[in-house]
Scaffold this active site. Structure first.
Site, PDB file in Angstrom:
ATOM      1  N   GLN A  82     -23.887  13.141  74.025  1.00 23.72           N
ATOM      2  CA  GLN A  82     -24.313  13.261  72.848  1.00 23.72           C
ATOM      3  C   GLN A  82     -24.436  14.665  72.094  1.00 23.72           C
ATOM      4  O   GLN A  82     -24.520  15.699  72.819  1.00 23.72           O
ATOM      5  CB  GLN A  82     -25.711  12.580  72.508  1.00 23.72           C
ATOM      6  CG  GLN A  82     -25.791  11.237  72.932  1.00 23.72           C
ATOM      7  CD  GLN A  82     -27.151  10.649  72.917  1.00 23.72           C
ATOM      8  OE1 GLN A  82     -28.203  11.113  73.146  1.00 23.72           O
ATOM      9  NE2 GLN A  82     -27.352   9.185  72.362  1.00 23.72           N
ATOM     10  N   GLU A 112     -32.026  10.829  80.115  1.00 24.63           N
ATOM     11  CA  GLU A 112     -31.650  12.085  79.204  1.00 24.63           C
ATOM     12  C   GLU A 112     -32.920  13.027  78.750  1.00 24.63           C
ATOM     13  O   GLU A 112     -33.895  12.615  78.626  1.00 24.63           O
ATOM     14  CB  GLU A 112     -31.314  11.380  77.656  1.00 24.63           C
ATOM     15  CG  GLU A 112     -31.143  12.324  76.684  1.00 24.63           C
ATOM     16  CD  GLU A 112     -31.075  11.769  75.363  1.00 24.63           C
ATOM     17  OE1 GLU A 112     -31.727  10.865  74.999  1.00 24.63           O
ATOM     18  OE2 GLU A 112     -30.345  12.408  74.367  1.00 24.63           O
ATOM     19  N   ASP A 114     -27.421  15.285  76.223  1.00 29.89           N
ATOM     20  CA  ASP A 114     -27.163  15.562  74.716  1.00 29.89           C
ATOM     21  C   ASP A 114     -27.211  17.062  74.601  1.00 29.89           C
ATOM     22  O   ASP A 114     -28.168  17.734  74.808  1.00 29.89           O
ATOM     23  CB  ASP A 114     -28.569  14.991  73.990  1.00 29.89           C
ATOM     24  CG  ASP A 114     -28.604  14.942  72.531  1.00 29.89           C
ATOM     25  OD1 ASP A 114     -28.099  15.943  72.146  1.00 29.89           O
ATOM     26  OD2 ASP A 114     -29.238  13.932  72.048  1.00 29.89           O
ATOM     27  N   GLU A 141     -24.947  11.954  67.457  1.00 33.24           N
ATOM     28  CA  GLU A 141     -26.078  11.629  67.301  1.00 33.24           C
ATOM     29  C   GLU A 141     -26.826  12.873  66.206  1.00 33.24           C
ATOM     30  O   GLU A 141     -27.546  13.515  66.766  1.00 33.24           O
ATOM     31  CB  GLU A 141     -26.979  11.602  68.596  1.00 33.24           C
ATOM     32  CG  GLU A 141     -28.442  10.845  68.399  1.00 33.24           C
ATOM     33  CD  GLU A 141     -29.215  10.747  69.765  1.00 33.24           C
ATOM     34  OE1 GLU A 141     -29.820   9.940  69.745  1.00 33.24           O
ATOM     35  OE2 GLU A 141     -28.948  11.499  70.452  1.00 33.24           O
TER      36      GLU A 141
END
Ligand SMILES: O=C(O)C(=O)[C@H](O)CO
Ligand SMILES: [Mg+2]
Length: 271
Positions: free
Chosen positions: A216, A153, A188, A252
């Site tokens: 995310q 990530e 993300d 998140e």
């Protein structure tokens, strides 16, 4: 429609951690994720999951530490993973093995392998990073009872200054170079928007590879609900559907008020 998972490190933060499982289930979530399960015995977490009827969809490798006490202290010491840090071979291997044990106990199919923050003492090294990821992927693949996918990530430098892996391109290049079926990308959208400024274009760039196996989401800037800020969240969710993205989308973010009150953006999708 994509499946949404509650990140229990961010959501329901006003409740004790143990109470967040039931709170997520009450709000209709079927999956949860959180970065660090290591403060609790795995069987206790497994019990919380079972009682709330939830799946664990993601954990992280420890932030650092080469033994149980070190793992518990690592985040407070400013560590954010060890994969690229030359001096952290023992901690890296310990962390991967511990994460694999937890993943099996929690029936969790994905582990985010944290790369680490470059420091003056240990600037990080790409060859070390690639070599360790290949080693970890073999470990993850070799457990025939519970094979796991390891994820990379990219994290932005406003929230995590000096974090080694901060662009989607870096993650993608590493995955292509190693070419291991148990290594994939965690995109993300919040970090994407903060670093590259165009989460939708980044998704469209990497979606055809099918290497993105976890998503995310949070609004950017601010890291609140996706509908707060400039993230094109509706277009992104449509794009996930158009690409038949089969994975989870982890929520998140830091709710502006309470988690439940801030779920309006999700409820309007009529899932
Ligand atoms: O910070 C993030 O976005 C993450 O997903 C990492 O797991 C760090 O907690
Ligand atoms: Mg994230």
């Amino acid at each position: 429609m994509s499946r949404f998972a509650a990140n229990l490190g961010f959501l329901y933060a006003h409740k004790p951690f143990e109470a967040r499982f039931a709170a997520a289930a009450e709000d209709g979530f079927k999956g949860v994720e959180y970065a660090s399960p290591y403060e609790w015995p795995a069987h206790v977490l497994a019990q919380h999951l079972q009682e709330a009827g939830l799946q664990q969809v993601l954990i992280n490798t420890p932030a650092g530490g080469a033994d149980a006490a070190g793992v518990r202290q690592a985040w407070a010491q400013g560590l954010r993973g060890t994969a690229c840090l030359v001096g952290q071979e023992k901690a890296f291997r310990y962390g991967v093995e511990l994460a694999l044990e937890y993943a099996q106990a929690l029936a969790c199919p994905r582990i985010h392998v944290m790369a680490g923050v470059a420091t003056a003492a240990d600037a990080g090294d790409r060859r070390t990073w690639l070599h360790r990821l290949a080693w970890a992927a073999e470990k993850a693949a070799s457990n025939s009872q519970h094979p796991v996918t390891l994820l990379l990530e990219a994290i932005n430098h406003v929230d995590m200054p000096g974090y080694w892996l901060h662009t989607q391109a870096q993650a993608f290049a590493a995955l292509q170079e190693i070419g291991h079926p148990h290594l994939a990308m965690q995109m993300d959208f919040y970090h994407c928007q903060m670093t590259e400024g165009d989460a939708l274009a980044q998704w469209q760039r990497y979606a055809p590879s099918r290497l993105v196996q976890h998503i995310q989401i949070a609004g950017a800037p601010g890291r609140h609900e996706p509908d707060v800020g400039q993230l094109p969240w509706q277009e992104l969710l449509v794009a996930l559907d158009e690409a038949a993205y089969p994975g989870w989308v982890g929520l998140e973010y830091h709710p502006q008020t309470t988690t439940t009150a801030g779920l309006g953006w999700l409820k309007q999708l009529h899932l």
